[in-house]
Design a protein around this motif. Structure first.
Motif, PDB file in Angstrom:
ATOM      1  N   HIS A 145       0.792  -1.210   0.000  1.00 41.46           N
ATOM      2  CA  HIS A 145       0.000   0.000   0.000  1.00 41.46           C
ATOM      3  C   HIS A 145       0.833   1.273   0.000  1.00 41.46           C
ATOM      4  N   ASP A 146       2.150   1.175  -0.012  1.00 45.00           N
ATOM      5  CA  ASP A 146       2.932   2.408  -0.070  1.00 45.00           C
ATOM      6  C   ASP A 146       2.932   2.944  -1.489  1.00 45.00           C
ATOM      7  N   THR A 147       2.532   2.110  -2.420  1.00 49.02           N
ATOM      8  CA  THR A 147       2.491   2.565  -3.806  1.00 49.02           C
ATOM      9  C   THR A 147       1.183   3.303  -4.086  1.00 49.02           C
ATOM     10  N   LEU A 148       0.281   3.261  -3.105  1.00 49.63           N
ATOM     11  CA  LEU A 148      -0.997   3.941  -3.294  1.00 49.63           C
ATOM     12  C   LEU A 148      -0.821   5.445  -3.174  1.00 49.63           C
ATOM     13  N   THR A 149      -1.617   6.164  -3.924  1.00 44.37           N
ATOM     14  CA  THR A 149      -1.600   7.611  -3.784  1.00 44.37           C
ATOM     15  C   THR A 149      -2.437   7.955  -2.563  1.00 44.37           C
ATOM     16  N   GLU A 150      -2.388   9.209  -2.141  1.00 44.73           N
ATOM     17  CA  GLU A 150      -3.137   9.612  -0.959  1.00 44.73           C
ATOM     18  C   GLU A 150      -4.620   9.335  -1.126  1.00 44.73           C
ATOM     19  N   ARG A 151      -5.092   9.706  -2.290  1.00 41.17           N
ATOM     20  CA  ARG A 151      -6.513   9.542  -2.551  1.00 41.17           C
ATOM     21  C   ARG A 151      -6.901   8.071  -2.508  1.00 41.17           C
ATOM     22  N   GLU A 152      -6.057   7.263  -3.105  1.00 41.28           N
ATOM     23  CA  GLU A 152      -6.333   5.830  -3.122  1.00 41.28           C
ATOM     24  C   GLU A 152      -6.347   5.267  -1.702  1.00 41.28           C
ATOM     25  N   HIS A 182     -10.557   4.549  -8.770  1.00 38.38           N
ATOM     26  CA  HIS A 182      -9.628   4.382  -7.647  1.00 38.38           C
ATOM     27  C   HIS A 182      -9.627   2.936  -7.160  1.00 38.38           C
ATOM     28  N   ASN A 185      -7.704   0.681  -9.401  1.00 40.76           N
ATOM     29  CA  ASN A 185      -6.263   0.875  -9.238  1.00 40.76           C
ATOM     30  C   ASN A 185      -5.772   0.260  -7.936  1.00 40.76           C
ATOM     31  N   LYS A 189      -3.023  -2.653  -7.481  1.00 42.84           N
ATOM     32  CA  LYS A 189      -1.796  -2.368  -6.725  1.00 42.84           C
ATOM     33  C   LYS A 189      -1.618  -3.310  -5.544  1.00 42.84           C
TER      34      LYS A 189
END
Lengths: 208, 208
Positions: A145-152, A182, A185, A189
């Motif tokens: 989950h570190d590859t997730l963007t803030e929104r994600e 989202h 994605n 991810k």
DNA sequence: TTCAATCTCGGTCTTAAGGCGGAGGAAGAA
DNA sequence: TTCTTCCTCCGCCTTAAGACCGAGATTGAA
């Protein structure tokens, strides 16, 4: 004798601590300072065994002072003694090289014990702070989950709460189409196949 | 002075505890007993402030004695001091009205402290025991999932692992229709709207 | 035996979910 | 400026999910 320096910009606090420590003959208070800059200089000059350091101070904060000292005198044990236990304070302090982390709500006995332990190489971490650290550690071992963007991540946490796409779109004030994007994605991810597995992921990784 | 009675069928243990307590002048050991029956009588007669009670004894166990005493003399603080910390022992003791619960592995100091705290109205629960209590509490506050049948619970746990209906049907060797039926029943029993929320439920209630 | 609960499975229907492809705007880095 | 990332949103499509209704088999309790 354990050579100690106390750094705190509140004189009353500083004097109080020193007065207490002097009641035990194991401690030798070799100096005191009322700011980070002053403290760092004094520490490098006197090379004490242990330093009691406040974090929030007027001239130069404790974190910078700690960082500076640790570069020059890594053997010095710096005990952070502060009122705050926010993530923003704790983590940088540990990274700066602080040896122990106490709160000012600690009893005098606890502080004295912490100094003795520090002198003998044992860390002391306030329970409340330890919890924060555990969380930080968990987020340190960065997972998928570190590859997730803030929104994600926001969306993922909503999923972790069992919300539907519709509910998420209303909460975040975005279209349901956007939520779906989202979610798609996120699923790819995290390498899971549906939102239920994503929710399980959230709880397994204690993101919630 | 805190008036104390010690009830334990092992004389060595009993005498040892009394001897230690007498080194502190806050305690007044007003009596001692070697069985639950004898202890209960003595307590009701002498009305001590605090009682140290063993659980496993020859004549009449500590739980019955505690229950009996609490009916007659509810102000009396009974501290259970035992070697066991099984669920079967702890819970009945608390329900019987025990005030604190210590293990015999506790230090003399801890026992003395517990007596003082009991006298001033504070409970002391051994950490190991506290853990058991928390678990008991969790299973005590029976949640929605206690209405689930065994099969439904199996299915729920599968959902908690993020499995789809298809996967569940294959794992349990039943038709997907059956799985759907179970899932529908689960959702209504747990009062949640979809499998994702059911999965969240599983993890929130630590069923997995 | 009768009754209730449980597990099993069926059909039908509606809808949320999710994949796939495309695209515009904003912000920051090169 | 150009490029990239991120956030936003569109349409189209397939399928899993879940609701609702019914029902047979088994088991154990009354």
């Amino acid at each position: 004798m354990i050579r100690v320096i106390v750094v705190d910009d509140h004189e009353i606090v500083r004097k109080g601590i020193i007065a207490y420590l002097q009641t035990e003959d194991e401690f030798d208070i070799v100096g005191e300072a009322s700011s980070g800059n002053e403290g760092a200089e004094l520490i490098l000059e006197l090379k004490p065994d242990v330093v009691l350091m406040d974090l929030m101070m007027e001239n130069g904060n404790g974190i910078e002072a700690t960082k500076h000292v640790m570069e020059q005198l890594p053997s010095c044990k710096i005990i952070i003694l502060t009122s705050y236990y926010d993530d923003e304070q704790v983590f940088p302090a540990i990274q700066a090289g602080a040896f122990s982390y106490l709160l000012k709500t600690s009893s005098a006995t606890e502080i004295a014990t912490a100094i003795k332990k520090a002198a003998s190489g044992q860390n002391v971490i306030e329970p409340k702070v330890a919890g924060k650290m555990m969380n930080s550690f968990r987020s340190e071992n960065k997972k998928a989950h570190d590859t997730l963007t803030e929104r994600e991540l926001e969306v993922l946490l909503c999923i972790g709460n069992g919300m539907t796409n519709q509910e998420i779109s209303e909460k975040l004030y975005i279209g349901i189409k956007t939520v779906k994007t989202h979610v798609s994605n996120i699923l790819s991810k995290l390498e899971v196949h549906d939102r239920t597995q994503a929710a399980v992921y959230v709880h397994r990784n204690q993101l919630l």
